[in-house]
Design a protein around this motif. Structure first.
Motif, PDB file in Angstrom:
ATOM      1  N   THR A  28       0.828  -1.202   0.000  1.00  0.00           N
ATOM      2  CA  THR A  28       0.000   0.000   0.000  1.00  0.00           C
ATOM      3  C   THR A  28       0.866   1.257   0.000  1.00  0.00           C
ATOM      4  O   THR A  28       1.792   1.380   0.784  1.00  0.00           O
ATOM      5  N   ASP A  29       0.543   2.198  -0.905  1.00  0.00           N
ATOM      6  CA  ASP A  29       1.280   3.455  -0.947  1.00  0.00           C
ATOM      7  C   ASP A  29       1.031   4.254   0.329  1.00  0.00           C
ATOM      8  O   ASP A  29      -0.033   4.206   0.919  1.00  0.00           O
ATOM      9  N   ARG A  30       2.016   5.022   0.741  1.00  0.00           N
ATOM     10  CA  ARG A  30       1.880   5.820   1.953  1.00  0.00           C
ATOM     11  C   ARG A  30       2.148   7.297   1.720  1.00  0.00           C
ATOM     12  O   ARG A  30       1.459   8.144   2.236  1.00  0.00           O
ATOM     13  N   ARG A  31       3.168   7.638   0.959  1.00  0.00           N
ATOM     14  CA  ARG A  31       3.512   9.039   0.745  1.00  0.00           C
ATOM     15  C   ARG A  31       3.019   9.458  -0.637  1.00  0.00           C
ATOM     16  O   ARG A  31       3.403   8.874  -1.650  1.00  0.00           O
ATOM     17  N   VAL A  32       2.157  10.460  -0.669  1.00  0.00           N
ATOM     18  CA  VAL A  32       1.503  10.879  -1.906  1.00  0.00           C
ATOM     19  C   VAL A  32       1.748  12.371  -2.118  1.00  0.00           C
ATOM     20  O   VAL A  32       1.474  13.187  -1.227  1.00  0.00           O
ATOM     21  N   LEU A  33       2.238  12.712  -3.290  1.00  0.00           N
ATOM     22  CA  LEU A  33       2.414  14.114  -3.670  1.00  0.00           C
ATOM     23  C   LEU A  33       1.178  14.571  -4.429  1.00  0.00           C
ATOM     24  O   LEU A  33       0.775  13.939  -5.408  1.00  0.00           O
ATOM     25  N   VAL A  34       0.567  15.652  -3.973  1.00  0.00           N
ATOM     26  CA  VAL A  34      -0.638  16.195  -4.600  1.00  0.00           C
ATOM     27  C   VAL A  34      -0.279  17.547  -5.207  1.00  0.00           C
ATOM     28  O   VAL A  34       0.071  18.489  -4.481  1.00  0.00           O
ATOM     29  N   LEU A  35      -0.349  17.652  -6.536  1.00  0.00           N
ATOM     30  CA  LEU A  35      -0.044  18.898  -7.231  1.00  0.00           C
ATOM     31  C   LEU A  35      -1.345  19.589  -7.618  1.00  0.00           C
ATOM     32  O   LEU A  35      -2.206  18.991  -8.292  1.00  0.00           O
ATOM     33  N   LEU A  36      -1.490  20.842  -7.196  1.00  0.00           N
ATOM     34  CA  LEU A  36      -2.732  21.587  -7.370  1.00  0.00           C
ATOM     35  C   LEU A  36      -2.518  22.809  -8.254  1.00  0.00           C
ATOM     36  O   LEU A  36      -1.438  23.405  -8.255  1.00  0.00           O
ATOM     37  N   PHE A  49      -9.689  14.039   0.015  1.00  0.00           N
ATOM     38  CA  PHE A  49      -8.378  13.961   0.658  1.00  0.00           C
ATOM     39  C   PHE A  49      -8.488  13.336   2.050  1.00  0.00           C
ATOM     40  O   PHE A  49      -7.595  12.593   2.476  1.00  0.00           O
ATOM     41  N   LYS A  50      -9.581  13.613   2.753  1.00  0.00           N
ATOM     42  CA  LYS A  50      -9.755  13.051   4.094  1.00  0.00           C
ATOM     43  C   LYS A  50      -9.937  11.533   4.034  1.00  0.00           C
ATOM     44  O   LYS A  50      -9.503  10.824   4.951  1.00  0.00           O
ATOM     45  N   THR A  51     -10.582  11.037   2.985  1.00  0.00           N
ATOM     46  CA  THR A  51     -10.728   9.583   2.871  1.00  0.00           C
ATOM     47  C   THR A  51      -9.363   8.916   2.725  1.00  0.00           C
ATOM     48  O   THR A  51      -9.148   7.814   3.241  1.00  0.00           O
ATOM     49  N   LEU A  52      -8.448   9.584   2.032  1.00  0.00           N
ATOM     50  CA  LEU A  52      -7.096   9.036   1.892  1.00  0.00           C
ATOM     51  C   LEU A  52      -6.335   9.115   3.210  1.00  0.00           C
ATOM     52  O   LEU A  52      -5.685   8.155   3.633  1.00  0.00           O
ATOM     53  N   PHE A  57      -2.658   7.558   4.566  1.00  0.00           N
ATOM     54  CA  PHE A  57      -1.809   8.161   3.550  1.00  0.00           C
ATOM     55  C   PHE A  57      -1.312   9.528   4.008  1.00  0.00           C
ATOM     56  O   PHE A  57      -2.063  10.312   4.599  1.00  0.00           O
ATOM     57  N   ASP A  58      -0.073   9.790   3.711  1.00  0.00           N
ATOM     58  CA  ASP A  58       0.555  11.069   4.039  1.00  0.00           C
ATOM     59  C   ASP A  58       0.556  11.927   2.778  1.00  0.00           C
ATOM     60  O   ASP A  58       1.303  11.663   1.837  1.00  0.00           O
TER      61      ASP A  58
END
Length: 436
Positions: A28-36, A49-52, A57-58
């Motif tokens: 399972t992935d843990r560190r996620v980069l979110v580009l906005l 995002f809260k569900t993740l 997930f970080d």
């Protein structure tokens, strides 16, 4: 000296995070980069995002054009997954570009792309490289005059209420999705010959892609069920990609909206966007449908040790254990379609493996009467699951000169003919010499 000390400290602080990254034991992935595009998306899409975050997930939120962003540090990826909620970005900041994102996926990492009506050429290029083609008309949107979402103002019927889901419990979970999903954005198509891309949410047969603000002067290029609203890709290295033509479908407003599909009397207090995207994100981030194979064994019947070589016509047993990741632990994978090949240029033996429903798969067969270098091969591909590819090489030799049977039953007629000939010659000699 000071620079070396700072580098050592940075690496020391980074190593614990690297050790917690994506691994076969904990996929399972843990560190996620979110580009906005805009940091306001962080609050307008907070429910997704809260569900993740609730699943551990970080999330690291960055502007897509931030000059300091990057996917790697000291040659190691610092993120396990990437979310692109920046449909209008023409150029990423830092060291991220098209090639960097493709390399990120090629090394087995996961990706979520949310496009929109104003999707940039860069986002379209990334999607094309993943096997998805958005409508070339930059002003086009998906329009449906029969499967739109009923609202107080009829509008241009670009707010779609779709319930044409892929039939797969692995991808969308076992709980049935009752309400339609709200979608407003651009459609795309997939290559039917590309088995790696799947349509997860499709448009209805009456949908088409066009500019809603102008009259049609020619037939639209995308029509009917060939339009995909949300697609997924599972690469050959088991990296997973989600591509959506709507950023709005991830928003809090769509998550909380009531929905009624045109022509349907059913009114739903809440759209299925949250359930649909939550379950889909579980699949994309390997919380479901991830297989691993361990303890591959083969040996002669009645023995326990794996030999270095087999002989033709040996009786062989083969076994392997297959498990599925369920978000927190590995559970036995149960199926009746796992096969093993005894392969040299082509499969000489193809056997379906039996299972004890505890993860152990096994079978027995006789080595063919052909010598050479063979392989035990398991190539398992099933919709929604990561592929399993196993291969073990083993040579097969013929009988040695002293291993053949002393008397071969098939040669008895020849033995009889030889002795009959000798007996006949003896009788003939006797008769010829002593007959007067």
């Amino acid at each position: 000296m000071l620079k070396l000390l700072l580098a050592f400290l940075t690496l020391t602080l980074t190593l614990p995070f690297l050790a917690h990254s994506f691994s076969p034991d904990h996929p399972t992935d843990r560190r996620v980069l979110v580009l906005l595009d805009d940091l306001a998306i962080k609050s307008s899409h907070s429910l997704f995002f809260k569900t993740l975050q609730s699943r551990g997930f970080d999330l690291d939120f960055k502007l897509a054009d931030d000059p300091k962003i990057g996917l790697q540090r000291y040659g190691q990826y610092t993120y396990d997954a990437l979310i692109l909620f920046s449909p209008t970005v023409d150029r990423f900041g830092g060291s991220i570009d098209l090639a960097a994102i493709l390399d990120f996926v090629d090394t087995g990492h996961d990706l979520i792309i949310a496009a929109d009506t104003n999707a940039s050429d860069l986002i379209r290029q990334i999607s094309v490289e993943c096997g998805v083609d958005f409508d070339e008309d930059p002003s086009a949107m998906v329009i449906d005059h029969t499967s739109y979402a009923v609202s107080d103002s009829e509008g241009d019927h670009t707010l779609i209420a779709s319930d044409d889901f892929i039939s797969s419990d692995v991808i969308l979970g076992s709980k049935k999705i009752e309400a339609p999903v709200l979608f407003k954005g651009i459609g795309h198509t997939i290559n039917s010959e590309n088995s790696l891309v799947l349509k997860v949410l499709s448009a209805s047969p009456s949908a088409y892609s066009a500019n809603p603000k102008s009259k049609l002067s020619s037939p639209p290029s995308l029509t009917g069920s060939s339009i995909s609203l949300v697609s997924v890709v599972q690469a050959r290295n088991n990296a997973r990609v989600l591509i959506s033509g709507s950023l709005s479908m991830f928003s809090d407003r769509f998550f909380r909206s009531k929905v009624q599909k045109a022509g349907s009397p059913d009114k739903h207090e809440k759209s299925a966007n949250e359930q649909f995207l939550t379950e889909l994100s579980k699949w994309v981030f390997h919380e479901r449908g991830h297989l691993k194979a361990v303890n591959v064994r083969h040996h002669k019947v009645g023995e326990a040790d794996e030999p270095a070589i087999y002989r033709i016509n040996d009786d062989v047993e083969y076994s392997v254990e297959i498990y599925e990741w369920h978000g927190k632990s590995w559970e036995p994978y149960v199926a009746d379609d796992v096969q093993v090949q005894f392969y040299m240029m082509s499969p000489y033996v193809l056997k379906t493996l039996s299972t004890d429903k505890k993860g152990n798969y096994f079978t027995a067969f006789k080595v063919p009467d052909v010598y050479g270098v063979f392989q035990f091969k398991v190539e398992y591909h099933r919709l929604g699951y990561t592929s399993v590819a196993l291969s073990k090489q083993i040579p097969v030799r013929p009988f040695r000169h002293n291993e053949y049977e002393r008397f071969i039953p098939a040669a008895y007629p020849y033995y009889g003919a030889a002795f009959t000939m000798m007996t006949g010659f003896f009788v003939f000699t006797v008769v010829h010499l002593y007959n007067k």
